[in-house]
Motif scaffolding. Structure first.
Motif, PDB file in Angstrom:
ATOM      1  N   LEU A 155      -9.542   2.838   5.339  1.00  0.00           N
ATOM      2  CA  LEU A 155      -8.137   2.895   4.992  1.00  0.00           C
ATOM      3  C   LEU A 155      -7.426   1.643   5.521  1.00  0.00           C
ATOM      4  O   LEU A 155      -7.535   1.305   6.692  1.00  0.00           O
ATOM      5  N   ALA A 163     -10.619   0.302  -3.441  1.00  0.00           N
ATOM      6  CA  ALA A 163      -9.524   0.407  -4.413  1.00  0.00           C
ATOM      7  C   ALA A 163      -8.569  -0.765  -4.284  1.00  0.00           C
ATOM      8  O   ALA A 163      -8.039  -1.279  -5.281  1.00  0.00           O
ATOM      9  N   LEU A 164      -8.367  -1.220  -3.073  1.00  0.00           N
ATOM     10  CA  LEU A 164      -7.473  -2.336  -2.808  1.00  0.00           C
ATOM     11  C   LEU A 164      -7.998  -3.622  -3.447  1.00  0.00           C
ATOM     12  O   LEU A 164      -7.248  -4.375  -4.076  1.00  0.00           O
ATOM     13  N   ALA A 192      -7.439  -3.301  -7.196  1.00  0.00           N
ATOM     14  CA  ALA A 192      -6.018  -3.329  -7.546  1.00  0.00           C
ATOM     15  C   ALA A 192      -5.453  -4.743  -7.455  1.00  0.00           C
ATOM     16  O   ALA A 192      -4.565  -5.127  -8.229  1.00  0.00           O
ATOM     17  N   THR A 219       0.818  -1.223   0.000  1.00  0.00           N
ATOM     18  CA  THR A 219       0.000   0.000   0.000  1.00  0.00           C
ATOM     19  C   THR A 219       0.844   1.262   0.000  1.00  0.00           C
ATOM     20  O   THR A 219       0.354   2.337  -0.364  1.00  0.00           O
ATOM     21  N   GLU A 264       1.065   5.667   2.594  1.00  0.00           N
ATOM     22  CA  GLU A 264      -0.220   6.373   2.626  1.00  0.00           C
ATOM     23  C   GLU A 264      -1.398   5.427   2.844  1.00  0.00           C
ATOM     24  O   GLU A 264      -2.503   5.857   3.147  1.00  0.00           O
ATOM     25  N   GLY A 265      -1.189   4.119   2.639  1.00  0.00           N
ATOM     26  CA  GLY A 265      -2.285   3.166   2.731  1.00  0.00           C
ATOM     27  C   GLY A 265      -3.177   3.213   1.507  1.00  0.00           C
ATOM     28  O   GLY A 265      -2.965   4.025   0.597  1.00  0.00           O
ATOM     29  N   MET A 266      -4.184   2.346   1.473  1.00  0.00           N
ATOM     30  CA  MET A 266      -5.142   2.330   0.365  1.00  0.00           C
ATOM     31  C   MET A 266      -6.547   2.107   0.902  1.00  0.00           C
ATOM     32  O   MET A 266      -6.742   1.413   1.903  1.00  0.00           O
ATOM     33  N   ARG A 267      -7.524   2.701   0.214  1.00  0.00           N
ATOM     34  CA  ARG A 267      -8.924   2.495   0.581  1.00  0.00           C
ATOM     35  C   ARG A 267      -9.342   1.082   0.189  1.00  0.00           C
ATOM     36  O   ARG A 267      -8.868   0.520  -0.794  1.00  0.00           O
ATOM     37  N   ARG A 283       2.925  -3.263   3.634  1.00  0.00           N
ATOM     38  CA  ARG A 283       3.162  -1.844   3.547  1.00  0.00           C
ATOM     39  C   ARG A 283       4.216  -1.550   2.466  1.00  0.00           C
ATOM     40  O   ARG A 283       4.236  -0.520   1.870  1.00  0.00           O
TER      41      ARG A 283
END
Length: 409
Positions: A386, A350-351, A354, A341, A344-347, A409
């Motif tokens: 998140l 979206a993850l 992706a 991710t 910043e991480g990912m929502r 991460r």
């Protein structure tokens, strides 16, 4: 029990590869007395083939297994026009550079499944752009056009169905069948090729080539088509929740490829073992007779054998180990699809997309709302959540019971 006498047609028949044969008696006799050269064409419209194409590659594998010579035709020329078969709209025009890149990318798929060497049954890989792009227009009209009638061409499904639906068919596409027919003539002349194989949607194109070879050169050539392969639920073979099942590793991780075969319908196990593996027929008969939960063992064999063939033995072994660890709950399974991710991480929605667990953000939101998604075993439902693993931490994200991925991460 097959009624064919030749090893070639008997093998194709017993494995479920035959839908139509243009002159079965003559072809059967020829295959008993000569080493036949046979070809299948593949238009390089993407950087990887998919498992719909695998059915056609297996036709060539059977040709070689029966002691004959396969030719892979890369449609670098025909792909510039686009096959209208089964399409409602004109295909996207591809540049020479894209076509060359696609051909380079997919060659390895053939080299894993076919034997390329200098023996009389060694496979050949040829690009039809070598002759099609050198043809003069007047030359093509005079040599080929005078032998083909528009009346006949209008009866082919690829043309008729498009016209019946009142979908436009460009003059460019109308020429596709002429170019493919000419391929057969060139291959007959230069390589003694006597047989074209393909899917059932190619019947009209194949017959056109047979008639053209007879009219231009007086040569008798033949055609075999394979049945359209659908799953037991009626859906087209090769599609999954996240899209096409690609043969190339860079387009689809080995674990996802393996899982597709592991998760097939019980009713498809025997048929797919015949079509897509070399498992002996008596063993397949035994495996498809298994009932209840034990059929899962047969599905693992199917997944292993196809993955071995397409991706290699190491890929199959890794995928099986990953599946075992994942479903046993004893580990995350290192061969699972994974994503980092970043800081910043990912929502969450979206993850999911992706990672290829869902095909779109909309689908991700639906699956979350249905309660089908778990993060570290806990159901999650907020698309905007998140996800940010701690440094060195690996999280497991699951869609349903069978699809898993790793998040770092």
């Amino acid at each position: 029990m097959s009624t064919y006498q030749s090893d070639l047609l008997r093998l194709l028949d017993e494995r479920g590869h035959i839908h139509q044969v243009t002159d079965p008696v003559a072809l059967d006799k020829l295959a008993r007395t000569e080493v036949i050269t046979a070809y299948v064409g593949f238009d390089p419209t993407a950087s990887s083939l998919h498992i719909g194409n695998l059915a056609s590659i297996m036709l060539l594998r059977r040709v070689q297994q029966a002691g004959h010579r396969p030719i892979v035709i890369m449609g670098g020329g025909t792909a510039k026009v686009g096959d209208p078969s089964g399409k409602d709209e004109t295909r996207q025009m591809l540049t020479d550079a894209v076509l060359a890149s696609n051909i380079a990318s997919i060659k390895d798929s053939f080299r894993k499944i076919l034997r390329f060497d200098d023996s009389k049954t060694g496979a050949l890989l040829i690009n039809n752009d070598d002759w099609l792009s050198k043809l003069g227009y007047i030359e093509l009209l005079r040599e080929v056009g005078r032998h083909l009638t528009v009346n006949r061409m209008l009866t082919f499904d690829s043309v008729r169905l498009r016209l019946d639906r009142e979908q436009p068919l460009t003059f460019l596409e109308f020429n596709y069948m002429i170019m493919q027919a000419y391929d057969f003539v060139v291959l007959s002349r230069e390589h003694g090729c006597r047989l074209q194989l393909g899917g059932s949607d190619q019947w009209g194109n194949i017959v056109n080539g047979i008639e053209l070879a007879r009219r231009i050169d007086g040569t008798e050539v033949y055609g075999v088509t394979a049945p359209l392969i659908t799953r037991a639920d009626g859906q087209k073979m090769g599609k999954s929740v996240s899209g096409a099942i690609w043969l190339n590793e860079d387009m689809l991780p080995a674990y996802d490829f393996w899982q597709y075969w592991r998760n097939v319908d019980d009713r498809d196990v025997g048929r797919f073992l015949r079509l897509f593996t070399d498992v002996p027929l008596d063993e397949i008969n035994r495996l498809e007779a298994i009932e209840g939960a034990e059929i899962n063992a047969a599905k693992v064999i199917l997944a292993n054998e196809v993955t071995k063939l397409v991706r290699g033995e190491d890929a199959a072994t890794r995928a099986e180990v990953t599946a075992r660890e994942t479903f046993a709950g004893s580990g995350a399974g290192e061969d699972l699809p994974s994503i980092a991710t970043g800081p910043e991480g990912m929502r969450l929605a979206a993850l999911l997309t992706a990672l290829g667990l869902t095909a779109s953000g909309g689908e991700a939101k639906r699956k979350l709302a249905e309660g089908a998604v778990k993060l570290e075993g806990e159901t999650v439902s907020d698309p905007a959540q998140l996800v940010l693993p701690a440094a060195g931490q690996t999280l497991r994200l699951s869609l349903g019971k069978k699809r898993h991925a790793l998040v770092t991460r």
